[in-house]
Design an enzyme around this catalytic site. Structure first.
Site, mmCIF file in Angstrom:
data_model
loop_
_atom_site.group_PDB
_atom_site.id
_atom_site.type_symbol
_atom_site.label_atom_id
_atom_site.label_comp_id
_atom_site.label_asym_id
_atom_site.label_seq_id
_atom_site.Cartn_x
_atom_site.Cartn_y
_atom_site.Cartn_z
ATOM 1 N N GLU A 24 92.783 -25.519 70.079
ATOM 2 C CA GLU A 24 91.723 -26.531 70.237
ATOM 3 C C GLU A 24 91.827 -27.598 69.144
ATOM 4 O O GLU A 24 92.493 -27.404 68.127
ATOM 5 C CB GLU A 24 90.346 -25.875 70.205
ATOM 6 N N LYS A 85 83.117 -35.010 70.135
ATOM 7 C CA LYS A 85 83.291 -33.562 70.330
ATOM 8 C C LYS A 85 83.104 -33.304 71.813
ATOM 9 O O LYS A 85 82.029 -33.555 72.369
ATOM 10 C CB LYS A 85 82.252 -32.814 69.496
ATOM 11 N N VAL A 105 86.169 -25.001 72.341
ATOM 12 C CA VAL A 105 86.726 -23.842 73.047
ATOM 13 C C VAL A 105 86.570 -24.024 74.560
ATOM 14 O O VAL A 105 87.523 -23.836 75.320
ATOM 15 C CB VAL A 105 86.045 -22.536 72.564
ATOM 16 N N ASP A 137 69.495 -22.898 72.218
ATOM 17 C CA ASP A 137 70.849 -23.339 71.869
ATOM 18 C C ASP A 137 71.862 -22.214 72.091
ATOM 19 O O ASP A 137 72.013 -21.323 71.271
ATOM 20 C CB ASP A 137 70.881 -23.825 70.408
ATOM 21 N N SER A 139 75.938 -21.877 73.241
ATOM 22 C CA SER A 139 77.147 -22.682 73.443
ATOM 23 C C SER A 139 77.676 -22.575 74.866
ATOM 24 O O SER A 139 77.692 -21.487 75.466
ATOM 25 C CB SER A 139 78.232 -22.224 72.473
ATOM 26 N N ALA A 140 78.182 -23.692 75.366
ATOM 27 C CA ALA A 140 78.852 -23.712 76.670
ATOM 28 C C ALA A 140 80.135 -22.876 76.652
ATOM 29 O O ALA A 140 80.686 -22.560 77.710
ATOM 30 C CB ALA A 140 79.157 -25.151 77.071
ATOM 31 N N ASP A 141 80.607 -22.502 75.458
ATOM 32 C CA ASP A 141 81.804 -21.647 75.380
ATOM 33 C C ASP A 141 81.598 -20.333 76.141
ATOM 34 O O ASP A 141 82.543 -19.792 76.729
ATOM 35 C CB ASP A 141 82.124 -21.292 73.917
ATOM 36 N N LYS A 158 80.853 -16.454 63.926
ATOM 37 C CA LYS A 158 80.252 -16.707 62.622
ATOM 38 C C LYS A 158 78.817 -16.255 62.594
ATOM 39 O O LYS A 158 78.123 -16.308 63.606
ATOM 40 C CB LYS A 158 80.246 -18.203 62.363
HETATM 41 N N1 PSU Z 1 82.734 -22.003 65.336
HETATM 42 C C1 PSU Z 1 83.531 -21.997 64.262
HETATM 43 N N2 PSU Z 1 84.375 -23.042 64.052
HETATM 44 C C2 PSU Z 1 84.459 -24.096 64.927
HETATM 45 C C3 PSU Z 1 83.616 -24.074 66.090
HETATM 46 C C4 PSU Z 1 82.777 -23.013 66.239
HETATM 47 O O1 PSU Z 1 83.480 -21.056 63.472
HETATM 48 O O2 PSU Z 1 85.244 -25.032 64.710
HETATM 49 C C5 PSU Z 1 83.732 -25.196 67.096
HETATM 50 C C6 PSU Z 1 84.598 -24.774 68.295
HETATM 51 O O3 PSU Z 1 85.267 -25.906 68.795
HETATM 52 C C7 PSU Z 1 83.568 -24.304 69.307
HETATM 53 C C8 PSU Z 1 82.457 -25.293 69.065
HETATM 54 O O4 PSU Z 1 84.018 -24.333 70.647
HETATM 55 O O5 PSU Z 1 82.425 -25.453 67.646
HETATM 56 C C9 PSU Z 1 81.132 -24.816 69.599
HETATM 57 O O6 PSU Z 1 80.202 -25.857 69.524
HETATM 58 P P1 PSU Z 1 78.779 -25.667 70.238
HETATM 59 O O7 PSU Z 1 78.110 -24.579 69.467
HETATM 60 O O8 PSU Z 1 78.112 -27.004 70.095
HETATM 61 O O9 PSU Z 1 79.068 -25.305 71.666
HETATM 62 MN MN MN Z 2 74.801 -25.832 70.966
#
Ligand code: PSU
Ligand code: MN
Length: 304
Positions: A24, A85, A105, A137, A139-141, A158
């Site tokens: 990524e 992003k 991701v 909140d 994540s879409a992941d 994390k």
């Molecule tokens: N968690 C980490 N390092 C990162 C990310 C998440 O420890 O760099 C990044 C990754 O690209 C992940 C994104 O897909 O943040 C998730 O963002 P969000 O929570 O807004 O979906």
């Molecule tokens: Mn988010």
């Protein structure tokens, strides 16, 4: 209609049918500070090559989907400011408007599948944030893991996330969560969290077989391989806890929301820990790249 631009080595790998590992780019632009981000990105690509596979770092540059970046493109992306992003919601819009953005991701999984790449290595995935019961909140992941058939290697999640809730959502979505070589679900900077992972596998061949089995069954979605940071590099959870709590409190005070939350927390934590969290981060990403290369090589052997 959309023709991805392949790097020279990805192009050669597809012709010569060599194993590929996707990477990524949000980790480069929003996950680590410059200039270490550029060094790490290049180092991780090299780890994949040394593991017998070909790296394909994914990004959108001026409205074109890139699968594999040339070294100068990687350097330029790592230094650029105001790079978007891109998650699932943003990818098509960025391509349609000629924008430049780094893939999360979720978006990297979409692009990898599009390019026929089945293995993707990263640092940490997004998940259910602390306080999600009020902020919503998530994540879409996680949704992407439920629908796009790519095996993702990460060092767990994390502690900026609510790890129990993240595991619950993954279970609800039917995503296999496989701890590599241990029972515990790893916690990014620490090799083990207090939670057991639902599945455990001890070698890359088994992970590759499970991936192929899902494909044979016609199951949508991927697998999450949770690969613990090497013990010599880990930071105790107790050391990180107050730093994470402080970063979270600051995000709440400033009213940070939406896609800015994760980058905000990551940047605050990097500042607060100086070099320590960064060197652990580098060690775990490299460890994931090496495992990704081995899984991709096994998968490749199976289809030959
Ligand atoms: N968690 C980490 N390092 C990162 C990310 C998440 O420890 O760099 C990044 C990754 O690209 C992940 C994104 O897909 O943040 C998730 O963002 P969000 O929570 O807004 O979906
Ligand atoms: Mn988010």
């Amino acid at each position: 209609m959309i023709e991805p631009i392949l790097s020279a080595e990805v192009c050669a790998a597809q012709d010569g049918a060599r194993p590929l590992v996707a990477l990524e780019s949000t980790i480069i632009t929003h996950g680590m500070p410059w200039p270490q981000n550029v060094e790490v990105a290049a180092r991780v690509e090299q780890d994949i090559r040394e593991g017998g596979a070909v790296p394909a770092t994914i990004a959108v540059l001026e409205g074109r989907l890139h699968v594999g970046l040339e070294p100068e493109q990687l350097r330029a992306l790592g230094q650029a400011r105001n790079v978007a992003k891109l998650s699932r919601a943003d990818l098509a819009a960025c391509l349609a408007t000629g924008g430049t953005g780094a893939t999360t991701v979720a978006a990297t999984m979409i692009a990898a599948r599009f390019a026929g790449i089945e293995v993707f290595a990263t640092g940490g995935i997004g998940g259910v944030h602390r306080g999600a019961e009020t902020s919503f909140d998530i994540s879409a992941d996680l949704q992407e893991l439920a629908q796009t058939p790519v095996t993702v290697i990460a060092a767990g999640a994390k502690a900026i996330l609510d790890i129990p809730k993240t595991l619950e959502v993954l279970e609800t979505l039917g995503v296999p969560v496989i701890a590599y070589g241990q029972d515990a679900f790893p916690a990014f900077w620490s090799a083990a969290s207090a939670l057991r992972a639902p599945l455990r596998m001890d070698d890359p061949a088994t992970i590759a077989r499970a991936h192929a089995m899902r494909r044979a069954l016609g199951l949508s979605g991927g697998q999450l391989v949770a690969n613990p940071i090497p013990r010599t590099e880990e930071i105790a959870a107790g050391t990180m806890a107050p730093i994470i709590a402080e970063a979270q409190a600051e995000a709440d005070r400033q009213g940070v929301g939406g896609k800015d939350v994760t980058p905000f927390l990551l940047a605050r934590i990097f500042e607060a820990t100086e070099g320590r969290s960064l060197s652990a981060n580098i060690a775990l990403v490299r460890n994931n790249a090496r495992l990704g290369a081995r899984i991709a090589a096994e998968l490749h052997e199976m289809i030959l």
